[in-house]
Design a protein around this motif. Sequence first.
Motif, short mmCIF file in Angstrom:
data_model
loop_
_atom_site.label_atom_id
_atom_site.label_comp_id
_atom_site.label_asym_id
_atom_site.label_seq_id
_atom_site.Cartn_x
_atom_site.Cartn_y
_atom_site.Cartn_z
N GLN A 23 0.83 -1.21 0.00
CA GLN A 23 0.00 0.00 0.00
C GLN A 23 0.86 1.26 0.00
OE1 GLN A 23 -2.47 0.62 3.45
NE2 GLN A 23 -3.79 2.09 2.40
N LEU A 26 2.32 1.78 -3.42
CA LEU A 26 1.31 2.26 -4.36
C LEU A 26 0.99 3.73 -4.12
CD1 LEU A 26 -1.12 -0.81 -4.34
CD2 LEU A 26 0.40 -0.11 -6.21
N ASP A 27 0.98 4.14 -2.87
CA ASP A 27 0.72 5.55 -2.56
C ASP A 27 1.78 6.45 -3.17
OD1 ASP A 27 -1.62 5.15 -1.17
OD2 ASP A 27 -0.65 5.03 0.79
N LYS A 30 1.23 7.58 -6.79
CA LYS A 30 0.30 8.68 -7.10
C LYS A 30 1.02 10.00 -7.32
CE LYS A 30 -2.58 7.93 -3.62
NZ LYS A 30 -3.79 8.02 -2.76
N TYR A 33 1.96 10.27 -11.06
CA TYR A 33 0.95 10.24 -12.11
C TYR A 33 0.90 11.59 -12.83
CZ TYR A 33 -1.02 6.02 -9.90
OH TYR A 33 -1.21 4.77 -9.37
N VAL A 51 -4.37 3.30 -15.30
CA VAL A 51 -4.94 3.43 -13.96
C VAL A 51 -6.22 4.24 -14.11
CG1 VAL A 51 -4.57 4.19 -11.59
CG2 VAL A 51 -2.62 3.40 -12.96
N SER A 53 -8.62 4.37 -11.85
CA SER A 53 -8.95 4.99 -10.56
C SER A 53 -7.93 4.54 -9.52
CB SER A 53 -10.35 4.59 -10.11
OG SER A 53 -10.68 5.18 -8.87
N HIS A 54 -7.52 5.47 -8.66
CA HIS A 54 -6.63 5.15 -7.55
C HIS A 54 -6.93 6.15 -6.44
CE1 HIS A 54 -2.26 4.29 -5.98
NE2 HIS A 54 -3.20 4.11 -5.07
N GLU A 55 -7.64 5.67 -5.42
CA GLU A 55 -8.11 6.57 -4.37
C GLU A 55 -7.88 5.95 -2.99
OE1 GLU A 55 -12.20 7.37 -5.10
OE2 GLU A 55 -11.90 7.80 -7.24
N ASP A 62 -6.52 1.70 0.08
CA ASP A 62 -6.37 2.14 -1.30
C ASP A 62 -7.30 1.33 -2.19
OD1 ASP A 62 -3.21 3.53 -2.20
OD2 ASP A 62 -4.24 3.68 -0.28
N LEU A 64 -7.95 0.59 -6.28
CA LEU A 64 -7.40 0.75 -7.62
C LEU A 64 -8.28 0.03 -8.63
CD1 LEU A 64 -4.68 0.45 -5.62
CD2 LEU A 64 -3.54 0.73 -7.82
#
Length: 304
Positions: A23, A26-27, A30, A33, A51, A53-55, A62, A64
């Motif tokens: 996680q 992956l953060d 962002k 991006y 990607v 969506s990534h929120e 997270d 994705l």
Amino acid sequence: MSLKKTAHYRRASQTIGEGDTLQHSLDVCKDGYPAAAYPAFPFKNGVDAIVASHERDRFGRDYLHLVTFEEGAGAAVIQTIRRAGVAEEPAPHEKQFIQSQVYIVCRGNDVVYTTHNSPVRDSSVSVLLNKLLGAFGPGELAYLLTATLDERRYRAMMQDGIEEIDLDVGGYRSTLEYLSGQGQLPDAGLFSMLKSLVSDDATPAELQAAESIMGRLTLRPGRAWGQPQVRELMLEMAEEVLDDGHDEGFAIVTKSGVRITRDSVRVRDDFRVDGNRRVIDTVQVRTALTEAFDHFDEIGIFEN
């Protein structure tokens, strides 16, 4: 149209790099991006990924939504992703929309995911995540998604009820030999109980005729699974199979959705969403994945 989908649990193990959870890595992506476009990166064999969506949700997880598509079809993919409903569009000439979609909820190293459009193996999901990290991550990192679960956890979950015990005895002849007691197994425990269900010994002719028939011996508690004596008997049989092993393989499925075999422990949760084989309601998928994550959390699947 309603589709049945499956939420799978996997544990992420870091194979390259040190100390970061999936996680957290992956953060970091962002930050890399592009500001004015959807992040895209090469996947494999002439296929790109994007990607969609990534929120981060309010519970610190997270979410994705990753989509793979043929190179050159990016505009069509974005057009499809942005549709709020579950409508369907024809693909432009000599282009395809989506090859596969992967939806992920991640917290720490715990991952719950589902796929659409085409089957995606664990290894491919791992590759997809590692390609994303390679394109936008902080450095050389790699993770492997594995179907592992601490033995203490899945034995505790067996106490909640056994859905079925599947004994892969190879052939029906072997099953008959087990049940007729022709020296295949000692006359004790689970197989002693099974033997008592057979009124007459199998004849040599029946055994000979059964050699070419493959089958499994599956034990299910049926509607009476909630009765204390039935739950206790199923648990006792499951523990015996687990402790003693079974040369031809076995599968124990608990009421909480844990599937235990000789080689792995897999956790799954089925759900239904609107859609068809090409497109799917992404809002419903996210909601269902989040609910599956909450369910796995409640029953003690995740590591602390």
